[in-house]
Design a protein around this motif. Structure first.
Motif, PDB file in Angstrom:
ATOM      1  N   GLY A  28      12.461   3.638   7.744  1.00  0.00           N
ATOM      2  CA  GLY A  28      11.545   4.716   8.116  1.00  0.00           C
ATOM      3  C   GLY A  28      11.406   4.799   9.629  1.00  0.00           C
ATOM      4  N   PHE A  41      11.301  -0.674   4.121  1.00  0.00           N
ATOM      5  CA  PHE A  41      10.536  -0.838   2.889  1.00  0.00           C
ATOM      6  C   PHE A  41      11.467  -0.620   1.713  1.00  0.00           C
ATOM      7  CE2 PHE A  41       9.677   3.200   5.046  1.00  0.00           C
ATOM      8  CZ  PHE A  41      10.138   4.143   4.138  1.00  0.00           C
ATOM      9  N   ASP A  42      10.993  -1.024   0.521  1.00  0.00           N
ATOM     10  CA  ASP A  42      11.845  -0.846  -0.652  1.00  0.00           C
ATOM     11  C   ASP A  42      11.195   0.138  -1.622  1.00  0.00           C
ATOM     12  OD1 ASP A  42      10.012  -2.218  -2.310  1.00  0.00           O
ATOM     13  OD2 ASP A  42      10.854  -4.146  -1.727  1.00  0.00           O
ATOM     14  N   ASP A  43      11.860   0.382  -2.746  1.00  0.00           N
ATOM     15  CA  ASP A  43      11.379   1.440  -3.631  1.00  0.00           C
ATOM     16  C   ASP A  43      10.250   0.994  -4.544  1.00  0.00           C
ATOM     17  OD1 ASP A  43      12.608   0.425  -6.192  1.00  0.00           O
ATOM     18  OD2 ASP A  43      14.440   0.731  -5.070  1.00  0.00           O
ATOM     19  N   PRO A  45       6.792   0.692  -3.930  1.00  0.00           N
ATOM     20  CA  PRO A  45       7.214   0.444  -2.559  1.00  0.00           C
ATOM     21  C   PRO A  45       6.497  -0.773  -1.949  1.00  0.00           C
ATOM     22  CG  PRO A  45       5.547   2.173  -2.603  1.00  0.00           C
ATOM     23  CD  PRO A  45       5.689   1.672  -4.014  1.00  0.00           C
ATOM     24  N   VAL A  47       6.508  -3.075   1.829  1.00  0.00           N
ATOM     25  CA  VAL A  47       6.956  -3.051   3.219  1.00  0.00           C
ATOM     26  C   VAL A  47       7.601  -4.391   3.568  1.00  0.00           C
ATOM     27  CG1 VAL A  47       6.218  -2.738   5.624  1.00  0.00           C
ATOM     28  CG2 VAL A  47       5.087  -1.452   3.799  1.00  0.00           C
ATOM     29  N   SER A  50       7.598  -3.894   9.802  1.00  0.00           N
ATOM     30  CA  SER A  50       7.051  -2.704  10.471  1.00  0.00           C
ATOM     31  C   SER A  50       6.898  -3.029  11.949  1.00  0.00           C
ATOM     32  CB  SER A  50       5.693  -2.352   9.844  1.00  0.00           C
ATOM     33  OG  SER A  50       5.116  -1.248  10.510  1.00  0.00           O
ATOM     34  N   LEU A 144      -0.200   2.221   0.002  1.00  0.00           N
ATOM     35  CA  LEU A 144       0.635   1.062   0.362  1.00  0.00           C
ATOM     36  C   LEU A 144      -0.212  -0.202   0.461  1.00  0.00           C
ATOM     37  CD1 LEU A 144       3.065   1.911   3.291  1.00  0.00           C
ATOM     38  CD2 LEU A 144       3.657   1.187   0.957  1.00  0.00           C
ATOM     39  N   ALA A 333       5.697   2.461   8.531  1.00  0.00           N
ATOM     40  CA  ALA A 333       5.608   1.958   7.149  1.00  0.00           C
ATOM     41  C   ALA A 333       5.101   3.046   6.210  1.00  0.00           C
ATOM     42  CB  ALA A 333       4.691   0.736   7.102  1.00  0.00           C
ATOM     43  N   ALA A 336       6.878   5.353   3.802  1.00  0.00           N
ATOM     44  CA  ALA A 336       7.212   4.942   2.426  1.00  0.00           C
ATOM     45  C   ALA A 336       6.818   6.015   1.420  1.00  0.00           C
ATOM     46  CB  ALA A 336       6.533   3.617   2.077  1.00  0.00           C
ATOM     47  N   VAL A 339       9.501   7.269  -0.727  1.00  0.00           N
ATOM     48  CA  VAL A 339       9.903   6.701  -2.023  1.00  0.00           C
ATOM     49  C   VAL A 339       9.541   7.679  -3.151  1.00  0.00           C
ATOM     50  CG1 VAL A 339       9.475   4.813  -3.655  1.00  0.00           C
ATOM     51  CG2 VAL A 339       9.743   4.319  -1.211  1.00  0.00           C
TER      52      VAL A 339
END
Ligand code: KG4
Ligand code: ZN
Length: 360
Positions: A28, A41-43, A45, A47, A50, A144, A333, A336, A339
């Motif tokens: 991001g 970050f991943d799906d 989601p 983090v 950052s 998040l 972050a 995200a 996602v």
């Protein structure tokens, strides 16, 4: 001319982390104002890293953000910041399966740096590009931080450029309930800090000064407090501070010296802003019948505001979602939010534009 989208040929780009778990990793980017930021970050989601390079030092001597200076600094700092985000996440660029970028709203020259870099990275990696509205991202920062679903909720974004109340139906569908008619709350903090000679950035400086002042000492206006509308106005409050300083005939009073008067003005101003913001959140909760409140943006870092929100939501029987300070001010972050778009395959074309305003 038909633009070539490499990811139309490649569906997913998963990486294997920790044994059998397969996730897609996102990079991001945030360059909407004066913070150069990148995050991995991943799906989920979740983090992974950052990194935020603040430009405060560059803008302080001008007393505010200078758009040209911001854009040039983003250009110099963005790629090192991306490298650092990858390093801290322990991944390589080749592991990234999607590039997300805040492409609106913000300073157009500043946004363009992030948008151009994101396009270049997505094209080179052959992965999807996703455009994120960074104001909507400020609400998503609450999701998040919570680590669970917070929708539907009332969302308040209080930053340097925005003061907006939303009915957030889901992460991507927000109905505007009300907004500022003039200055944003953060902008008012910055302008009053300048009037009081407290420097830049204004929010944290006013908060520090207010901590030693009496918030009942100076009587200041609270616009629309008893109004049905869920709108805000802060320019009258700023003018009231100006008059309190130098009377109505003095257009440019000099800042007060350090001492009780200055602290009292800071505390009274902060209390007036907090009273209005909290009252409008209470009204929005009651009107929508929602029982969750999510608050994001730079002003949400203010401790007096956070305490007042906690008190109000407790009394209303509502749940408060407010991110830690690092997720309140601008960061990557919160991109995200991408996602959510990625799950819906809402990918951006390679001619994605930077846009200065929220709408569009
Ligand atoms: O969300 P943000 O980092 O950037 C924008 O999208 O505008 O918000 C920056 C704003 C600035 O106006 C700053 O003065 C304000 O948030 N701010 C604060 C505090 N920390 C930052 N305002 C009040 N109290 C704070 N502690
Ligand atoms: Zn922001």
């Amino acid at each position: 001319m038909r633009l070539f989208y490499p990811w139309q040929r490649r569906e997913v780009h998963p990486v294997r982390t920790g044994g059998a778990v397969i996730v897609t990793l996102f990079l991001g980017l945030e360059t909407s104002c004066d913070e150069t930021a990148a995050a991995v970050f991943d799906d989920t989601p979740a983090v992974r890293s950052s990194v935020i390079a603040s430009q405060t030092d560059l803008h302080a001597r001008f007393g505010g953000v200078v758009p040209e200076v911001a854009a040039r600094a983003h250009l110099q700092r963005l790629l090192p910041v991306v490298d650092e985000a990858l390093r801290r996440a322990g991944v390589r660029l080749a592991d990234i399966g999607c590039v997300a970028v805040h492409h609106k709203p913000g300073l157009i020259g500043a946004l363009l740096v992030g948008v151009s870099a994101a396009k270049m990275l997505a094209l080179a990696l052959g992965v999807p590009l996703i455009g994120v509205n960074h104001v909507v991202g400020h609400v998503y920062a609450c999701r998040l931080a919570a680590g669970r679903d917070i929708f539907p909720c009332v969302g308040l974004v209080v930053s340097g450029g925005h003061t907006s109340l939303f009915h957030c139906r889901d992460p991507l569908h927000l109905d505007l309930l009300g907004a500022t008619l003039d200055d944003a709350a953060g902008e008012a903090f910055d302008k009053v800090a300048a009037l009081l000679g407290l420097g830049f950035p204004g929010g944290p400086a006013v908060e520090r000064e207010a901590a030693v002042g009496d918030d009942h000492a100076v009587k200041l206006p609270r616009s629309f407090l008893h109004d049905e509308r869920l709108d805000f106005s802060f320019s009258g409050l700023k003018t009231a501070v100006l008059y309190a300083l130098g009377g109505q005939d003095n257009a440019r009073p000099s800042p007060p010296p350090p001492g009780k008067r200055r602290a009292d003005l800071a505390a009274s101003f902060q209390r007036a802003v907090v009273d209005v913001l909290v009252a409008k959140c209470r009204q929005a909760l009651r009107r929508t019948g929602l029982t969750r409140l999510a608050v994001g943006g730079g002003v949400a870092a203010n401790q007096t505001f956070r305490r007042a929100l906690e008190e109000m939501t407790r009394a209303e029987g509502a749940e408060l979602f407010i991110p830690p300070l690092s997720l309140c001010t601008d960061n990557a972050a919160m991109a995200a939010l991408a996602v959510e778009k990625w799950r819906r395959k809402e990918w951006a074309p390679l001619d994605l534009d930077a846009e200065a305003t929220f709408a569009g």
